[in-house]
Write an enzyme that holds these catalytic residues in place. Structure first.
Site, PDB file in Angstrom:
ATOM      1  N   HIS A  72      19.756  22.975 -87.583  1.00 45.49           N
ATOM      2  CA  HIS A  72      19.283  24.362 -87.734  1.00 45.49           C
ATOM      3  C   HIS A  72      18.065  24.407 -88.652  1.00 45.49           C
ATOM      4  O   HIS A  72      18.102  23.905 -89.763  1.00 45.49           O
ATOM      5  CB  HIS A  72      20.399  25.247 -88.317  1.00 45.49           C
ATOM      6  CG  HIS A  72      21.429  25.630 -87.308  1.00 45.49           C
ATOM      7  ND1 HIS A  72      22.217  26.737 -87.420  1.00 45.49           N
ATOM      8  CD2 HIS A  72      21.778  25.059 -86.126  1.00 45.49           C
ATOM      9  CE1 HIS A  72      23.009  26.835 -86.376  1.00 45.49           C
ATOM     10  NE2 HIS A  72      22.769  25.820 -85.576  1.00 45.49           N
ATOM     11  N   TYR A 200      23.907  36.032 -91.188  1.00 45.65           N
ATOM     12  CA  TYR A 200      24.605  36.592 -92.353  1.00 45.65           C
ATOM     13  C   TYR A 200      24.319  38.096 -92.332  1.00 45.65           C
ATOM     14  O   TYR A 200      23.150  38.499 -92.426  1.00 45.65           O
ATOM     15  CB  TYR A 200      24.065  35.998 -93.654  1.00 45.65           C
ATOM     16  CG  TYR A 200      24.457  34.549 -93.890  1.00 45.65           C
ATOM     17  CD1 TYR A 200      25.592  34.239 -94.623  1.00 45.65           C
ATOM     18  CD2 TYR A 200      23.682  33.498 -93.395  1.00 45.65           C
ATOM     19  CE1 TYR A 200      25.959  32.915 -94.859  1.00 45.65           C
ATOM     20  CE2 TYR A 200      24.044  32.173 -93.626  1.00 45.65           C
ATOM     21  CZ  TYR A 200      25.189  31.888 -94.353  1.00 45.65           C
ATOM     22  OH  TYR A 200      25.550  30.586 -94.580  1.00 45.65           O
ATOM     23  N   PRO A 292      32.418  30.904 -99.985  1.00 51.75           N
ATOM     24  CA  PRO A 292      31.766  30.193 -98.882  1.00 51.75           C
ATOM     25  C   PRO A 292      30.407  30.763 -98.455  1.00 51.75           C
ATOM     26  O   PRO A 292      29.752  30.187 -97.580  1.00 51.75           O
ATOM     27  CB  PRO A 292      32.780  30.303 -97.740  1.00 51.75           C
ATOM     28  CG  PRO A 292      33.669  31.429 -98.090  1.00 51.75           C
ATOM     29  CD  PRO A 292      33.669  31.568 -99.572  1.00 51.75           C
ATOM     30  N   LYS A 296      28.391  25.935 -99.576  1.00 55.33           N
ATOM     31  CA  LYS A 296      28.143  24.868-100.544  1.00 55.33           C
ATOM     32  C   LYS A 296      29.345  23.977-100.874  1.00 55.33           C
ATOM     33  O   LYS A 296      29.184  22.882-101.414  1.00 55.33           O
ATOM     34  CB  LYS A 296      27.640  25.484-101.876  1.00 55.33           C
ATOM     35  CG  LYS A 296      26.232  26.007-101.793  1.00 55.33           C
ATOM     36  CD  LYS A 296      25.214  24.887-101.765  1.00 55.33           C
ATOM     37  CE  LYS A 296      23.952  25.245-101.060  1.00 55.33           C
ATOM     38  NZ  LYS A 296      23.722  24.592 -99.786  1.00 55.33           N
ATOM     39  N   TYR A 384      19.735  26.509-100.024  1.00 58.42           N
ATOM     40  CA  TYR A 384      20.562  26.399 -98.811  1.00 58.42           C
ATOM     41  C   TYR A 384      20.510  24.985 -98.231  1.00 58.42           C
ATOM     42  O   TYR A 384      21.539  24.436 -97.833  1.00 58.42           O
ATOM     43  CB  TYR A 384      20.123  27.435 -97.772  1.00 58.42           C
ATOM     44  CG  TYR A 384      21.192  27.710 -96.748  1.00 58.42           C
ATOM     45  CD1 TYR A 384      22.118  28.733 -96.930  1.00 58.42           C
ATOM     46  CD2 TYR A 384      21.300  26.927 -95.599  1.00 58.42           C
ATOM     47  CE1 TYR A 384      23.124  28.980 -96.002  1.00 58.42           C
ATOM     48  CE2 TYR A 384      22.301  27.162 -94.663  1.00 58.42           C
ATOM     49  CZ  TYR A 384      23.203  28.188 -94.874  1.00 58.42           C
ATOM     50  OH  TYR A 384      24.202  28.421 -93.948  1.00 58.42           O
TER      51      TYR A 384
END
Ligand code: RFL
Ligand code: PHB
Length: 389
Positions: A72, A200, A292, A296, A384
């Site tokens: 991704h 998200y 979550p 991580k 990220y």
């Protein structure tokens, strides 16, 4: 029985540490409270940082991941019917991989089969002892008998509910905790994912997340009250609520289906210091938990493993304890940064029951700033894809 490193816990931390040490000729025994099938049945993490990907390759378990994992380049932040994309690749020149924790764990168990690795399942009453002496040992019950493993070091890889952390004296241990007033209801379904990248979603009804395991297996989550009973959530109720929280363009094309797995996970931030006491080293969820939201948890477990693996390798191969002595300090520095990121991302994406109008405006402004500032997006992307080891 005698081994060099006795590993408590056969989840991803314990298995990866054992595999890496084996490749350096260092002996380990893994003690696991559950069965192999039970461990492989747990649906958990889905996103691997590039550093973890490299570590899995180094451990010789990257082949299936490299074939089947989905790379991704970015992720979407949705705000009701709008949204924006964070381009990890453009901002950091790094990517992440979607490859489930279940698959990572399966690859690690299959690698163990090839060298007949000592794994003891269904152990009870595991007790690390003498960890502040030069002769630590671990006792456990199996088949109604007490067994004892003498070792040089104990690695506590037994997760948040394990026994290792409590072996550090209470007057030495410091614990930092934040429990969030909501959980995540997660559903796994054998349907194609709604989007080729993770979404998200911040919504007045609560957070939602659209993720996946592969091109025919989707993973979705919605924020729920922490005491919501799972039985109250039929599949139909879950899909309805999810669709209300994601942009219409996604809701209109989402493919729903029966849930293969459905569970509610509480959200917490937790760090226990130090991560080393005498000859005991805590690794992964045994020492820290993150909500979550930033994906991580598993990745932090992998960075702990890497620090400990390097420390133990230097100890056995070069007779140098410098890295081992620095383990707790080095691991905690990275743990706290990931704890900060996960806390921040959780705060800006969820509705809190006691959120004031001021808090609400601050959240909206955080998101507006993130949408328009390349610097803010770079900060998110850098965290990220994974901070350096
Ligand atoms: P684990 O996986 O809990 O494994 C510990 C193992 O130890 C065993 N055990 C014992 N064995 C012997 N004696 C005892 N006394 C024992 N007590 C326990 C347990 O049976 C178990 O097999 O810890 P580990 O290895 O440190 O791995 C940590 C990860 O599992 C965890 O951080 C992640 O799953 C967190 N997480 C995520 N992390 C990510 O990096 N990306 C994600 O996308 C992500 N999503 C998630 C998540 C965790 C979730 N839940 C349910 C907690 C999504 C969810 C919903
Ligand atoms: C998942 O796919 O399970 C997942 C993805 C991203 C997250 C958390 C979980 O932040």
């Amino acid at each position: 029985m005698r081994t060099q490193v006795c590993i408590i816990g056969g989840g991803p931390s314990g298995l990866l540490l054992s595999q890496l040490l084996h490749l350096k000729g260092i002996d380990t025994v893994v003690l696991e409270r559950k069965s192999r099938d039970y461990v492989l049945g747990r649906i958990r993490a889905g996103v691997l940082e590039f550093g973890m990907i490299e570590l899995l390759r180094e451990a010789g378990v990257g082949a299936r991941m490299d074939r089947q994992g989905l790379i991704h380049d970015g992720a979407f932040i949705a705000l009701q019917n709008r949204g924006f994309r964070i381009d990890f690749k453009k901002l950091t020149d790094k990517q992440v991989m979607v490859y489930g924790q279940t698959e990572v764990t399966r690859d690690l168990y299959e690698a163990r089969d090839e060298w007949d690795a000592p794994t003891v399942f269904d152990v009870r009453a595991v007790n690390p002892q003498g960890i502040d002496t030069d002769a630590p040992f671990v006792t456990y019950l199996q088949g109604g008998k007490v067994h004892r493993i003498d070792c040089d070091f104990v690695a506590g890889c037994d997760g948040f509910h394990g026994v290792s952390r409590a072996a550090i004296p209470a007057d030495v241990r410091r614990e930092y905790e934040r429990v969030y007033p909501f959980g995540w209801l997660g559903v796994l379904s054998a349907t194609p994912p709604v989007s080729h990248e993770i979404i998200y979603a911040n919504h007045p009804r609560g957070f939602a997340l659209c993720s996946m395991r592969n091109l025919n297996l989707s993973r979705y989550y919605i924020q729920t009250p922490v005491d919501d009973p799972l039985e109250g959530w039929s599949d139909a109720a879950f899909w309805d609520e999810l669709k209300r929280r994601i942009p219409e363009s996604a809701a209109d094309k989402i493919v729903t289906g029966p849930s293969i797995e459905k569970s509610i996970a509480p959200l917490r931030s937790f760090v226990s210091e130090p991560m080393r006491w005498g000859r005991l080293f805590l690794v992964g969820d045994a020492a820290h938990i993150v909500p979550p939201t930033g994906a991580k948890g598993l990745n932090l477990a992998a960075s702990d493993v890497r620090y400990l693996y390097h420390g133990l390798t230097r100890h056995y191969l070069d007779h140098d304890d410098h890295e081992l002595e620095q383990y707790s300090e080095k691991a905690l520095a990275r743990v706290w940064k990931a704890t900060r990121f996960s806390w921040w991302f959780t705060n800006i994406m969820h509705r809190f029951p006691d959120q004031s109008e001021f808090d609400q405006r601050m959240q909206e402004t955080e998101l507006a700033f993130l949408e328009t500032s390349r610097a803010a997006q770079t900060v998110l992307a850098e965290n990220y894809v994974g901070l350096p080891y």
